[in-house]
Design an enzyme around this catalytic site. Sequence first.
Site, PDB file in Angstrom:
ATOM      1  N   SER A 137       0.748  -1.311  -0.043  1.00  0.00           N
ATOM      2  CA  SER A 137       0.180  -0.053   0.005  1.00  0.00           C
ATOM      3  C   SER A 137       1.056   1.188   0.105  1.00  0.00           C
ATOM      4  O   SER A 137       1.510   1.384  -0.860  1.00  0.00           O
ATOM      5  CB  SER A 137      -0.874  -0.011   1.010  1.00  0.00           C
ATOM      6  OG  SER A 137      -2.048   0.941   1.153  1.00  0.00           O
ATOM      7  N   ASP A 264      -9.986  -3.870  -5.451  1.00  0.00           N
ATOM      8  CA  ASP A 264      -9.393  -3.315  -4.443  1.00  0.00           C
ATOM      9  C   ASP A 264     -10.332  -1.945  -4.087  1.00  0.00           C
ATOM     10  O   ASP A 264     -10.363  -1.062  -4.843  1.00  0.00           O
ATOM     11  CB  ASP A 264      -7.964  -2.924  -4.550  1.00  0.00           C
ATOM     12  CG  ASP A 264      -7.129  -2.327  -3.456  1.00  0.00           C
ATOM     13  OD1 ASP A 264      -8.000  -1.308  -2.554  1.00  0.00           O
ATOM     14  OD2 ASP A 264      -5.981  -2.804  -3.501  1.00  0.00           O
ATOM     15  N   HIS A 293      -7.969  -5.090  -0.698  1.00  0.00           N
ATOM     16  CA  HIS A 293      -6.881  -4.504  -0.597  1.00  0.00           C
ATOM     17  C   HIS A 293      -5.875  -5.254   0.625  1.00  0.00           C
ATOM     18  O   HIS A 293      -6.296  -5.354   1.897  1.00  0.00           O
ATOM     19  CB  HIS A 293      -7.314  -3.012   0.365  1.00  0.00           C
ATOM     20  CG  HIS A 293      -6.011  -2.079   0.431  1.00  0.00           C
ATOM     21  ND1 HIS A 293      -5.527  -1.421  -0.810  1.00  0.00           N
ATOM     22  CD2 HIS A 293      -5.284  -1.739   1.401  1.00  0.00           C
ATOM     23  CE1 HIS A 293      -4.268  -0.692  -0.373  1.00  0.00           C
ATOM     24  NE2 HIS A 293      -4.325  -0.851   1.006  1.00  0.00           N
TER      25      HIS A 293
END
Length: 318
Positions: A137, A264, A293
């Site tokens: 991320s 996501d 995610h």
Amino acid sequence: MPVSIPDYTAPALLRNRHLLTIFPSLFRKIQPAQYTRTRIPTADNDFIDLDFSKTGSRKLVIILHGLEGNSKRQYVTGMVHIFNEGGYDTVSMNFRGCSGESNNALRFYHSGETGDLQTVVDYVQKDYESLHIVGFSLGGNVTLKYIGEQGASIPASIRSAVAISVPVDLKDSSFELEKRHNFIYMKRFIRSLGEKLQVKARQYPEKISLNGFSSIRNFRQFDDRYTAPIHGFRDAEEYWAKNSSKQFLPRIAIPTLLINALDDPFLGKGSYPYAEAEANPNFHLETPATGGHVGFVTFSGKHYWSERRAFQFIHDHS
């Protein structure tokens, strides 16, 4: 062409993107990593806390967590375990202020801060013959930006990298997180960042004010008021524009894999850089239909699909 169709399919009971995102943090049972902590200094008289998990290898994987994460998050420890089992040392980098102790400086960390990663590379490369980076991320954006910034001048010891669930376009992903279906995530992020700011406000009462903080509802407001000015940017727009890793992808010069699930909930359309992958033989892109995610849940075996895929890619380029 480095755009390929991955073999991941979510379990039948977890086909919902939010279930895939939430399930690992709530229900995954995983042994904590056996870390040895090392604190290293930075050039601005601050510090970075590193958590090593060593097997006696000459190969090291540097692992970068996501927004408001740390080295103890299950997605980090899962990656530590698979690489340790495969004969690699790992070092999990805690971004400034994320190791359980507030850092000293006014600044903390953000999506494009690559200087601290360079400090870590400089510290570890003398002890290893090869380095590899895995970022999740926000940490994945830092990873891709760093590799792209370095281009052909990247240290020879860095052989490959994997980035997972990355908002390579910070602006459109910030807008995506403002949508109603992401309310619970945004509220949690703002609350956690606010707790860190309370500590900073006590350290720097003349520089940070929390007056009106309760009215902040999204990243644009937070980045406009805090992230941008604290780290030297005019506003959120400039911060996003200068730190999105997408613009650096064409300069990547080592084997690098980006895995972004199509479902996501955090990612906008700009975070699926097919054209950049098709144009750069060093940059590989995989976009599973499912995964959420930083999810990629797998019920068969002890390692999630994303961990097996990251290990395979890095092992192939060791």
